[in-house]
Design a protein around this motif. Structure first.
Motif, short mmCIF file in Angstrom:
data_model
loop_
_atom_site.label_atom_id
_atom_site.label_comp_id
_atom_site.label_asym_id
_atom_site.label_seq_id
_atom_site.Cartn_x
_atom_site.Cartn_y
_atom_site.Cartn_z
N ARG A 70 19.86 29.86 -7.95
CA ARG A 70 19.81 28.57 -7.26
C ARG A 70 18.39 28.14 -6.89
O ARG A 70 18.06 26.96 -6.94
N ALA A 71 17.52 29.10 -6.54
CA ALA A 71 16.15 28.76 -6.14
C ALA A 71 15.38 28.07 -7.27
O ALA A 71 14.47 27.28 -7.01
N ASN A 72 15.74 28.35 -8.52
CA ASN A 72 15.05 27.72 -9.66
C ASN A 72 15.28 26.21 -9.72
O ASN A 72 14.50 25.49 -10.34
N LEU A 73 16.34 25.72 -9.10
CA LEU A 73 16.67 24.30 -9.18
C LEU A 73 15.56 23.42 -8.64
O LEU A 73 15.36 22.30 -9.12
N GLU A 74 14.82 23.89 -7.65
CA GLU A 74 13.78 23.07 -7.03
C GLU A 74 12.39 23.31 -7.63
O GLU A 74 11.42 22.69 -7.19
N LEU A 75 12.29 24.17 -8.62
CA LEU A 75 11.00 24.44 -9.26
C LEU A 75 10.70 23.43 -10.35
O LEU A 75 11.61 22.99 -11.06
N PRO A 76 9.43 23.06 -10.51
CA PRO A 76 9.07 22.16 -11.62
C PRO A 76 9.20 22.90 -12.95
O PRO A 76 9.01 24.12 -13.03
N MET A 77 9.53 22.16 -13.96
CA MET A 77 9.75 22.76 -15.28
C MET A 77 8.53 23.51 -15.80
O MET A 77 8.66 24.52 -16.47
N ARG A 78 7.31 23.07 -15.45
CA ARG A 78 6.10 23.75 -15.92
C ARG A 78 6.02 25.18 -15.40
O ARG A 78 5.30 26.00 -15.96
N GLU A 79 6.73 25.49 -14.31
CA GLU A 79 6.74 26.85 -13.78
C GLU A 79 7.85 27.70 -14.38
O GLU A 79 7.89 28.91 -14.18
N LEU A 80 8.73 27.08 -15.13
CA LEU A 80 9.87 27.79 -15.71
C LEU A 80 9.74 28.03 -17.21
O LEU A 80 10.19 29.07 -17.71
N VAL A 81 9.16 27.07 -17.94
CA VAL A 81 9.07 27.16 -19.40
C VAL A 81 7.77 26.56 -19.90
O VAL A 81 7.11 25.81 -19.19
N ARG A 82 7.46 26.85 -21.14
CA ARG A 82 6.32 26.24 -21.82
C ARG A 82 6.79 25.03 -22.63
O ARG A 82 7.97 24.92 -22.96
N ASP A 83 5.86 24.17 -22.99
CA ASP A 83 6.16 23.05 -23.87
C ASP A 83 6.73 23.59 -25.18
O ASP A 83 6.23 24.55 -25.74
N GLY A 84 7.80 22.99 -25.65
CA GLY A 84 8.44 23.41 -26.89
C GLY A 84 9.48 24.49 -26.70
O GLY A 84 10.08 24.96 -27.67
N ALA A 85 9.74 24.88 -25.46
CA ALA A 85 10.71 25.94 -25.19
C ALA A 85 12.12 25.51 -25.60
O ALA A 85 12.47 24.34 -25.53
N SER A 86 12.90 26.48 -26.00
CA SER A 86 14.30 26.25 -26.32
C SER A 86 15.16 26.62 -25.11
O SER A 86 15.07 27.75 -24.61
N VAL A 100 18.50 22.78 -26.40
CA VAL A 100 17.70 21.63 -25.99
C VAL A 100 16.25 22.06 -26.04
O VAL A 100 15.85 23.06 -25.44
N ILE A 101 15.44 21.32 -26.80
CA ILE A 101 14.01 21.60 -26.92
C ILE A 101 13.25 20.77 -25.89
O ILE A 101 13.40 19.55 -25.84
N VAL A 102 12.46 21.44 -25.06
CA VAL A 102 11.68 20.77 -24.02
C VAL A 102 10.36 20.30 -24.61
O VAL A 102 9.59 21.10 -25.16
N ARG A 103 10.09 19.01 -24.50
CA ARG A 103 8.81 18.44 -24.92
C ARG A 103 8.17 17.81 -23.70
O ARG A 103 8.66 16.80 -23.17
N PHE A 104 7.11 18.43 -23.20
CA PHE A 104 6.45 17.90 -22.01
C PHE A 104 5.79 16.57 -22.35
O PHE A 104 5.13 16.41 -23.36
N SER A 105 6.00 15.61 -21.46
CA SER A 105 5.40 14.28 -21.60
C SER A 105 4.50 14.06 -20.40
O SER A 105 4.64 14.72 -19.37
N SER A 106 3.56 13.14 -20.53
CA SER A 106 2.66 12.89 -19.41
C SER A 106 3.12 11.74 -18.56
O SER A 106 4.02 11.07 -18.78
#
Length: 106
Positions: A70-86, A100-106
């Motif tokens: 549950r604690a992960n829900l409030e974390l930003p995605m940059r702290e959980l995965v890298r760009d391009g992560a599956s 789902v492929i994560v593509r970081f956008s600015s």
């Protein structure tokens, strides 16, 4: 008889990968809400694992592991995965896992 054909973009009847643009500062909770609202995905109550996650592979699981993740829900995605992560998403509403492929956008 009617001949059914697989739709290559349908997450329920194919193994298609879906790319999502994600702000690096977007929380996991916000991403889950966005995925639930996304008509392509049709998620109802998703659980999410990441291949090579920065804080472990299990990002959020419903059921017995929910308290531990549950604690992960409030974390930003940059702290959980890298760009391009599956992200491997399971959902009781769908018969198969969805990638789902994560593509970081600015």
């Amino acid at each position: 008889t009617f001949c059914y054909e697989r739709n290559p973009t349908c997450v329920a009847c194919s193994t298609a990968r879906v790319e999502l643009a994600v702000s690096p500062g977007e929380t996991l909770h916000a991403l889950i809400e966005r995925m639930v609202d996304d008509a392509r995905l049709r998620f109802k109550a998703p659980s999410i694992r990441a291949e090579g996650g920065l804080r472990g592979d299990t990002l959020y699981m419903r059921g017995p592991l929910e308290a531990a993740t549950r604690a992960n829900l409030e974390l930003p995605m940059r702290e959980l995965v890298r760009d391009g992560a599956s992200l491997i998403v399971t959902d009781p509403a769908l018969p198969v896992n969805t990638t789902v492929i994560v593509r970081f956008s600015s």
